[in-house]
Design a protein around this motif. Structure first.
Motif, PDB file in Angstrom:
ATOM      1  N   ARG A   7       0.784  -1.416  -0.020  1.00 20.02           N
ATOM      2  CA  ARG A   7       0.105   0.047  -0.088  1.00 20.02           C
ATOM      3  C   ARG A   7       0.753   1.154  -0.078  1.00 20.02           C
ATOM      4  NH1 ARG A   7      -3.522  -0.691   4.139  1.00 20.02           N
ATOM      5  NH2 ARG A   7      -5.103  -1.311   2.899  1.00 20.02           N
ATOM      6  N   TRP A   8       1.927   1.392   0.914  1.00 20.78           N
ATOM      7  CA  TRP A   8       2.666   2.638   1.028  1.00 20.78           C
ATOM      8  C   TRP A   8       3.336   2.589  -0.450  1.00 20.78           C
ATOM      9  CZ3 TRP A   8       3.573   6.593   3.770  1.00 20.78           C
ATOM     10  CH2 TRP A   8       3.043   6.771   4.981  1.00 20.78           C
ATOM     11  N   CYS A   9       4.053   1.707  -0.974  1.00 19.32           N
ATOM     12  CA  CYS A   9       4.763   1.882  -2.382  1.00 19.32           C
ATOM     13  C   CYS A   9       3.940   2.054  -3.369  1.00 19.32           C
ATOM     14  CB  CYS A   9       5.438   0.532  -2.456  1.00 19.32           C
ATOM     15  SG  CYS A   9       6.760   0.084  -1.384  1.00 19.32           S
ATOM     16  N   VAL A  10       2.809   1.752  -3.436  1.00 21.73           N
ATOM     17  CA  VAL A  10       1.984   2.003  -4.592  1.00 21.73           C
ATOM     18  C   VAL A  10       1.322   3.337  -4.430  1.00 21.73           C
ATOM     19  CG1 VAL A  10      -0.325   1.428  -5.600  1.00 21.73           C
ATOM     20  CG2 VAL A  10       1.385  -0.470  -5.281  1.00 21.73           C
ATOM     21  N   LEU A  11       0.805   3.729  -3.150  1.00 26.59           N
ATOM     22  CA  LEU A  11       0.110   4.883  -3.234  1.00 26.59           C
ATOM     23  C   LEU A  11       1.183   6.091  -3.040  1.00 26.59           C
ATOM     24  CD1 LEU A  11      -2.677   4.235  -0.794  1.00 26.59           C
ATOM     25  CD2 LEU A  11      -2.722   3.994  -3.396  1.00 26.59           C
ATOM     26  N   SER A  48      -4.893  17.015  -8.504  1.00 27.47           N
ATOM     27  CA  SER A  48      -5.306  17.607  -6.941  1.00 27.47           C
ATOM     28  C   SER A  48      -6.470  16.642  -6.069  1.00 27.47           C
ATOM     29  CB  SER A  48      -5.828  18.939  -7.319  1.00 27.47           C
ATOM     30  OG  SER A  48      -5.329  19.934  -7.810  1.00 27.47           O
ATOM     31  N   LEU A  49      -7.259  16.046  -6.744  1.00 23.50           N
ATOM     32  CA  LEU A  49      -8.042  15.013  -5.766  1.00 23.50           C
ATOM     33  C   LEU A  49      -7.148  13.758  -5.642  1.00 23.50           C
ATOM     34  CD1 LEU A  49     -11.020  14.755  -5.114  1.00 23.50           C
ATOM     35  CD2 LEU A  49     -11.321  13.520  -7.326  1.00 23.50           C
ATOM     36  N   THR A  50      -6.149  13.606  -6.265  1.00 19.60           N
ATOM     37  CA  THR A  50      -5.149  12.399  -5.702  1.00 19.60           C
ATOM     38  C   THR A  50      -4.302  12.743  -4.749  1.00 19.60           C
ATOM     39  OG1 THR A  50      -5.408  11.647  -8.043  1.00 19.60           O
ATOM     40  CG2 THR A  50      -3.394  10.776  -6.871  1.00 19.60           C
ATOM     41  N   ILE A  51      -3.903  14.205  -4.860  1.00 15.54           N
ATOM     42  CA  ILE A  51      -3.069  14.534  -3.805  1.00 15.54           C
ATOM     43  C   ILE A  51      -3.680  14.752  -2.676  1.00 15.54           C
ATOM     44  CG2 ILE A  51      -1.589  16.613  -3.400  1.00 15.54           C
ATOM     45  CD1 ILE A  51      -0.672  16.641  -6.223  1.00 15.54           C
ATOM     46  N   LEU A  52      -4.883  15.092  -2.664  1.00 13.91           N
ATOM     47  CA  LEU A  52      -5.807  15.271  -1.250  1.00 13.91           C
ATOM     48  C   LEU A  52      -5.965  14.032  -0.794  1.00 13.91           C
ATOM     49  CD1 LEU A  52      -7.572  18.470  -2.212  1.00 13.91           C
ATOM     50  CD2 LEU A  52      -6.081  18.536  -0.731  1.00 13.91           C
ATOM     51  N   THR A  53      -6.240  13.112  -1.513  1.00 13.48           N
ATOM     52  CA  THR A  53      -7.095  11.751  -0.814  1.00 13.48           C
ATOM     53  C   THR A  53      -6.019  10.635  -0.659  1.00 13.48           C
ATOM     54  OG1 THR A  53      -7.644  10.923  -2.943  1.00 13.48           O
ATOM     55  CG2 THR A  53      -9.260  12.223  -1.857  1.00 13.48           C
ATOM     56  N   LEU A  54      -4.932  10.274  -1.240  1.00 12.54           N
ATOM     57  CA  LEU A  54      -4.096   9.272  -1.247  1.00 12.54           C
ATOM     58  C   LEU A  54      -3.397   9.330   0.135  1.00 12.54           C
ATOM     59  CD1 LEU A  54      -2.546   8.405  -4.628  1.00 12.54           C
ATOM     60  CD2 LEU A  54      -4.592   7.362  -3.358  1.00 12.54           C
ATOM     61  N   PRO A  55      -2.727  10.729   0.707  1.00 12.78           N
ATOM     62  CA  PRO A  55      -2.156  10.754   1.957  1.00 12.78           C
ATOM     63  C   PRO A  55      -3.192  10.389   3.165  1.00 12.78           C
ATOM     64  CG  PRO A  55      -1.616  12.460   0.718  1.00 12.78           C
ATOM     65  CD  PRO A  55      -2.655  11.828  -0.044  1.00 12.78           C
ATOM     66  N   VAL A  56      -4.277  10.910   2.994  1.00 12.05           N
ATOM     67  CA  VAL A  56      -5.496  10.588   4.089  1.00 12.05           C
ATOM     68  C   VAL A  56      -5.704   8.995   3.996  1.00 12.05           C
ATOM     69  CG1 VAL A  56      -8.050  10.583   4.406  1.00 12.05           C
ATOM     70  CG2 VAL A  56      -6.793  12.698   3.564  1.00 12.05           C
ATOM     71  N   ILE A  57      -5.797   8.188   2.689  1.00 16.02           N
ATOM     72  CA  ILE A  57      -5.885   6.715   2.895  1.00 16.02           C
ATOM     73  C   ILE A  57      -4.646   6.256   3.659  1.00 16.02           C
ATOM     74  CG2 ILE A  57      -5.849   4.667   1.437  1.00 16.02           C
ATOM     75  CD1 ILE A  57      -7.581   6.190  -0.699  1.00 16.02           C
ATOM     76  N   LEU A  58      -3.501   6.433   3.277  1.00 13.09           N
ATOM     77  CA  LEU A  58      -2.040   6.014   3.974  1.00 13.09           C
ATOM     78  C   LEU A  58      -2.242   6.514   5.242  1.00 13.09           C
ATOM     79  CD1 LEU A  58       0.622   7.060   1.222  1.00 13.09           C
ATOM     80  CD2 LEU A  58      -0.163   4.816   2.176  1.00 13.09           C
ATOM     81  N   LEU A  59      -2.596   7.621   5.887  1.00  8.63           N
ATOM     82  CA  LEU A  59      -2.540   8.151   7.315  1.00  8.63           C
ATOM     83  C   LEU A  59      -3.599   7.326   8.032  1.00  8.63           C
ATOM     84  CD1 LEU A  59      -1.589  11.655   6.992  1.00  8.63           C
ATOM     85  CD2 LEU A  59      -0.050   9.760   7.578  1.00  8.63           C
ATOM     86  N   VAL A  60      -4.892   7.114   7.153  1.00  9.46           N
ATOM     87  CA  VAL A  60      -5.842   6.552   8.040  1.00  9.46           C
ATOM     88  C   VAL A  60      -5.671   4.995   8.409  1.00  9.46           C
ATOM     89  CG1 VAL A  60      -8.274   5.652   7.881  1.00  9.46           C
ATOM     90  CG2 VAL A  60      -7.584   8.048   7.749  1.00  9.46           C
ATOM     91  N   ASN A  61      -5.182   4.481   7.492  1.00 11.76           N
ATOM     92  CA  ASN A  61      -4.856   2.948   7.351  1.00 11.76           C
ATOM     93  C   ASN A  61      -3.670   2.745   8.202  1.00 11.76           C
ATOM     94  OD1 ASN A  61      -7.033   1.878   5.969  1.00 11.76           O
ATOM     95  ND2 ASN A  61      -6.010   2.280   4.177  1.00 11.76           N
ATOM     96  N   THR A  62      -2.778   3.832   8.526  1.00 13.62           N
ATOM     97  CA  THR A  62      -1.200   3.413   9.311  1.00 13.62           C
ATOM     98  C   THR A  62      -1.800   3.571  10.717  1.00 13.62           C
ATOM     99  OG1 THR A  62      -0.026   4.123   7.455  1.00 13.62           O
ATOM    100  CG2 THR A  62       0.922   4.319   9.666  1.00 13.62           C
ATOM    101  N   PHE A  63      -2.409   4.767  11.044  1.00 13.10           N
ATOM    102  CA  PHE A  63      -2.642   5.269  12.588  1.00 13.10           C
ATOM    103  C   PHE A  63      -3.902   4.415  12.889  1.00 13.10           C
ATOM    104  CE2 PHE A  63      -0.227   8.846  11.097  1.00 13.10           C
ATOM    105  CZ  PHE A  63       0.828   8.556  11.967  1.00 13.10           C
TER     106      PHE A  63
END
Length: 176
Positions: A7-11, A48-63
């Motif tokens: 997930r981290w690598c792909v996103l 822009s949509l990608t830049i706004l949402t992919l970090p959210v997916i990464l952070l939510v699934n991490t924390f």
């Protein structure tokens, strides 16, 4: 653990490519103030949509992830959103390809010199990175579904026998 690394690598790669597309498309929009290229506007919106949402997916699934176990609902929600994103990236790449074929013939950018050559190459960069993001997100979405379905199948198997659990009752040997 493998799921988190993939997930981290792909996103992260998709995020980096979205930043590249945002920069190039922003430059293409800045060149023409009145009659802008529509694919560049779409590319700015999708990146822009990608830049706004992919970090959210990464952070939510991490924390918010509990150990190595991620809920089925979260995986299906992520797969649904990434399906929307790869469709948008496909549309961006297709629109960039169409615009490049309309404004520049399909022979390539080498026939142009100076500023036209630069613009032609920027069209090609947006095309390439849009299609790369499309392929990355499509493959990752397919992998997510396969991971989820095989994970559910693995949970129904008994760890002691290695096979599916059977609910066989012992025969009743008491005399009635």
């Amino acid at each position: 653990m493998v799921m988190k690394i993939v997930r981290w690598c792909v996103l992260t790669f998709a995020l980096i490519f979205a930043i590249v597309v945002l920069g190039i498309s922003g430059h293409l929009l800045a060149i023409r103030h009145t009659h802008y290229w529509h694919f560049a506007a779409l590319a700015v919106a999708v990146s822009s949509l990608t830049i706004l949402t992919l970090p959210v997916i990464l952070l939510v699934n991490t924390f918010l992830g509990s150990g190595d176990r991620i809920s089925t609902e979260r995986i299906f929600g992520e797969a649904l959103w990434l399906s929307i994103m790869w469709i948008l990236w496909l549309a961006t790449g297709a629109n960039a390809t169409h615009a490049a074929r309309v404004h520049f013939f399909s022979g390539g950018c080498s026939f142009f010199s100076g500023f036209s050559n630069k613009i032609c190459n920027e069209f090609r960069v947006v095309e390439a990175f849009a299609y790369i993001n499309f392929i990355i997100l499509l493959c990752y979405t397919i992998w997510l579904f396969a991971y989820e379905f095989t994970r559910d199948q693995a949970q129904t198997q008994s760890p002691s026998t290695g096979g599916a659990q059977t609910s066989q009752k012992a025969p009743n040997t008491t005399a009635a």
